[in-house]
Design a protein around this motif. Structure first.
Motif, PDB file in Angstrom:
ATOM      1  N   ALA A  41       7.429  -6.733   7.756  1.00 10.62           N
ATOM      2  CA  ALA A  41       6.373  -5.779   8.106  1.00 10.62           C
ATOM      3  C   ALA A  41       5.509  -5.540   6.880  1.00 10.62           C
ATOM      4  CB  ALA A  41       6.971  -4.466   8.591  1.00 10.62           C
ATOM      5  N   SER A  42       4.208  -5.697   7.057  1.00 11.02           N
ATOM      6  CA  SER A  42       3.258  -5.457   5.968  1.00 11.02           C
ATOM      7  C   SER A  42       2.454  -4.196   6.266  1.00 11.02           C
ATOM      8  CB  SER A  42       2.308  -6.640   5.814  1.00 11.02           C
ATOM      9  OG  SER A  42       3.008  -7.816   5.480  1.00 11.02           O
ATOM     10  N   GLY A  43       2.418  -3.302   5.304  1.00 11.29           N
ATOM     11  CA  GLY A  43       1.691  -2.047   5.479  1.00 11.29           C
ATOM     12  C   GLY A  43       2.650  -0.900   5.655  1.00 11.29           C
ATOM     13  N   ALA A  44       2.748  -0.046   4.676  1.00 15.38           N
ATOM     14  CA  ALA A  44       3.734   1.040   4.705  1.00 15.38           C
ATOM     15  C   ALA A  44       3.088   2.357   4.297  1.00 15.38           C
ATOM     16  CB  ALA A  44       4.904   0.722   3.770  1.00 15.38           C
ATOM     17  N   PHE A  45       3.692   3.440   4.778  1.00 15.69           N
ATOM     18  CA  PHE A  45       3.301   4.782   4.355  1.00 15.69           C
ATOM     19  C   PHE A  45       4.566   5.541   3.981  1.00 15.69           C
ATOM     20  CE2 PHE A  45       4.217   5.128   8.853  1.00 15.69           C
ATOM     21  CZ  PHE A  45       4.872   6.340   8.966  1.00 15.69           C
ATOM     22  N   HIS A  46       4.410   6.568   3.169  1.00 16.65           N
ATOM     23  CA  HIS A  46       5.564   7.345   2.712  1.00 16.65           C
ATOM     24  C   HIS A  46       5.594   8.654   3.479  1.00 16.65           C
ATOM     25  CE1 HIS A  46       8.553   9.118  -0.001  1.00 16.65           C
ATOM     26  NE2 HIS A  46       8.804   7.852  -0.362  1.00 16.65           N
ATOM     27  N   ASP A  47       6.728   8.926   4.135  1.00 14.43           N
ATOM     28  CA  ASP A  47       6.841  10.140   4.953  1.00 14.43           C
ATOM     29  C   ASP A  47       7.402  11.322   4.179  1.00 14.43           C
ATOM     30  OD1 ASP A  47       9.521   9.578   4.656  1.00 14.43           O
ATOM     31  OD2 ASP A  47       9.970   9.472   6.804  1.00 14.43           O
ATOM     32  N   GLY A  48       7.486  11.184   2.862  1.00 12.45           N
ATOM     33  CA  GLY A  48       8.047  12.230   2.024  1.00 12.45           C
ATOM     34  C   GLY A  48       9.470  11.941   1.607  1.00 12.45           C
ATOM     35  N   GLN A  49      10.122  11.005   2.341  1.00 10.80           N
ATOM     36  CA  GLN A  49      11.494  10.639   2.005  1.00 10.80           C
ATOM     37  C   GLN A  49      11.662   9.146   1.770  1.00 10.80           C
ATOM     38  OE1 GLN A  49      13.778  12.292   5.306  1.00 10.80           O
ATOM     39  NE2 GLN A  49      14.174  14.149   4.133  1.00 10.80           N
ATOM     40  N   ARG A  50      10.913   8.344   2.557  1.00  9.45           N
ATOM     41  CA  ARG A  50      11.087   6.903   2.446  1.00  9.45           C
ATOM     42  C   ARG A  50       9.811   6.212   2.906  1.00  9.45           C
ATOM     43  NH1 ARG A  50      15.621   5.217   6.711  1.00  9.45           N
ATOM     44  NH2 ARG A  50      15.069   3.187   5.866  1.00  9.45           N
ATOM     45  N   TRP A  51       9.715   4.933   2.549  1.00  5.01           N
ATOM     46  CA  TRP A  51       8.612   4.121   3.024  1.00  5.01           C
ATOM     47  C   TRP A  51       8.856   3.713   4.470  1.00  5.01           C
ATOM     48  CZ3 TRP A  51       4.189   3.885   0.518  1.00  5.01           C
ATOM     49  CH2 TRP A  51       4.189   4.137  -0.856  1.00  5.01           C
ATOM     50  N   CYS A  52       7.815   3.777   5.277  1.00  2.00           N
ATOM     51  CA  CYS A  52       7.921   3.518   6.713  1.00  2.00           C
ATOM     52  C   CYS A  52       6.808   2.581   7.164  1.00  2.00           C
ATOM     53  CB  CYS A  52       7.816   4.813   7.518  1.00  2.00           C
ATOM     54  SG  CYS A  52       8.994   6.100   7.056  1.00  2.00           S
ATOM     55  N   ASN A  53       7.015   1.973   8.323  1.00  2.00           N
ATOM     56  CA  ASN A  53       6.009   1.126   8.951  1.00  2.00           C
ATOM     57  C   ASN A  53       5.902   1.517  10.418  1.00  2.00           C
ATOM     58  OD1 ASN A  53       5.727  -1.599  10.714  1.00  2.00           O
ATOM     59  ND2 ASN A  53       4.408  -1.709   8.912  1.00  2.00           N
ATOM     60  N   GLU A  54       4.679   1.674  10.915  1.00  2.00           N
ATOM     61  CA  GLU A  54       4.477   2.146  12.280  1.00  2.00           C
ATOM     62  C   GLU A  54       5.046   1.185  13.323  1.00  2.00           C
ATOM     63  OE1 GLU A  54       0.349   2.931  12.799  1.00  2.00           O
ATOM     64  OE2 GLU A  54       0.394   4.797  11.629  1.00  2.00           O
ATOM     65  N   ASP A  55       4.911  -0.116  13.101  1.00  2.00           N
ATOM     66  CA  ASP A  55       5.440  -1.085  14.062  1.00  2.00           C
ATOM     67  C   ASP A  55       6.964  -0.976  14.160  1.00  2.00           C
ATOM     68  OD1 ASP A  55       2.832  -1.899  14.267  1.00  2.00           O
ATOM     69  OD2 ASP A  55       3.126  -3.820  13.259  1.00  2.00           O
ATOM     70  N   VAL A  56       7.601  -0.888  13.012  1.00  2.00           N
ATOM     71  CA  VAL A  56       9.066  -0.774  12.996  1.00  2.00           C
ATOM     72  C   VAL A  56       9.499   0.504  13.702  1.00  2.00           C
ATOM     73  CG1 VAL A  56      11.094  -0.576  11.511  1.00  2.00           C
ATOM     74  CG2 VAL A  56       9.232  -2.139  10.887  1.00  2.00           C
ATOM     75  N   GLN A  57       8.805   1.589  13.438  1.00  2.00           N
ATOM     76  CA  GLN A  57       9.145   2.855  14.084  1.00  2.00           C
ATOM     77  C   GLN A  57       9.007   2.757  15.600  1.00  2.00           C
ATOM     78  OE1 GLN A  57       6.517   5.622  11.975  1.00  2.00           O
ATOM     79  NE2 GLN A  57       8.276   6.418  10.847  1.00  2.00           N
ATOM     80  N   ALA A  58       7.957   2.080  16.078  1.00  2.00           N
ATOM     81  CA  ALA A  58       7.737   1.943  17.514  1.00  2.00           C
ATOM     82  C   ALA A  58       8.845   1.122  18.164  1.00  2.00           C
ATOM     83  CB  ALA A  58       6.383   1.300  17.780  1.00  2.00           C
TER      84      ALA A  58
END
Length: 224
Positions: A41-58
């Motif tokens: 997965a390319s493209g991440a944001f930090h939710d305050g605790q860890r790096w995340c990716n919207e596709d992975v979350q979905a």
């Protein structure tokens, strides 16, 4: 026996995650234990605790199993660009054998694994391997998401040819109407139905807020 398929697209931003999550929902509704997988997965944001990716979350939100996230998404790259560029920037080596190991672990826990690629079918993963090399190593049949817009017929036919050239099976395709201004969408989809050697699994009309759980397919691949 557990099963897996690979969701690819004619390009980036054509709705692969939407279709992959919709397939996960439908397999779960059919009574199967299902997981998604986003190998890279390319493209991440930090939710305050860890790096995340919207596709992975979905994908994880759609699933009815809870495997470790490091199996679902072995490589999370920060920059939203081609995986080999993002990986080189971070000094990360994408190891196909490790991806195959994570896939095997998921298959051991699930009846079905829906694997979503990054970008198109042949996006580079490193200096020597593309996404199609991973699909070949995993031995997965393919579902193609076509973003219905100008140029999509050529892109879809080239992708079909690339899938066939690797000796892989095209299970079916989804027409995702991503351009609301495209006046020839019906003619484009008819042309693709005549030229793609696999069934049209779903036609998704343009929407600003489509729900993956509400998508219905004409058939669910691999269920016979």
């Amino acid at each position: 026996m557990s099963r897996s398929l690979f969701v690819t697209g004619t390009d980036t931003g054509v709705g692969k995650t939407l279709v992959a999550a919709a397939l996960i929902h439908q397999y779960a509704a059919a009574g199967l234990r299902v997981s998604g997988m986003k190998p890279v997965a390319s493209g991440a944001f930090h939710d305050g605790q860890r790096w995340c990716n919207e596709d992975v979350q979905a994908l994880m939100a759609a699933a009815n199993t809870h495997p470790p996230q490091e199996w679902v998404n072995p490589y999370l790259l920060l920059r939203a660009t081609a995986p080999h560029i993002a990986a080189a920037e971070q000094g990360v080596c994408i190891d196909l054998d490790h991806l195959a190991y994570c896939h095997t672990q998921l298959r051991g826990q699930c009846d079905m694994v829906v694997v979503e690629g990054a970008g198109g079918f042949m996006v580079p993963l490193d200096a020597h391997h593309n996404s199609d090399d991973l699909v070949l190593q995993l031995g997965l049949p393919v579902v193609l998401v076509v973003g219905v817009r100008l140029g999509c017929i050529n892109h879809a036919l080239l992708t079909q040819a690339a899938i066939a050239a690797r000796g892989l099976q095209l299970l079916g395709w989804v027409a995702n109407e991503i351009d609301p201004t495209e006046a020839c969408r019906d003619a484009m989809i008819a042309s693709l139905e005549a030229r793609l050697h696999a069934p049209l699994l779903a036609r998704l009309p343009w929407s600003t807020d489509i729900n993956a759980a509400a998508v219905r397919f004409t058939q669910l691949p691999l269920l016979g």
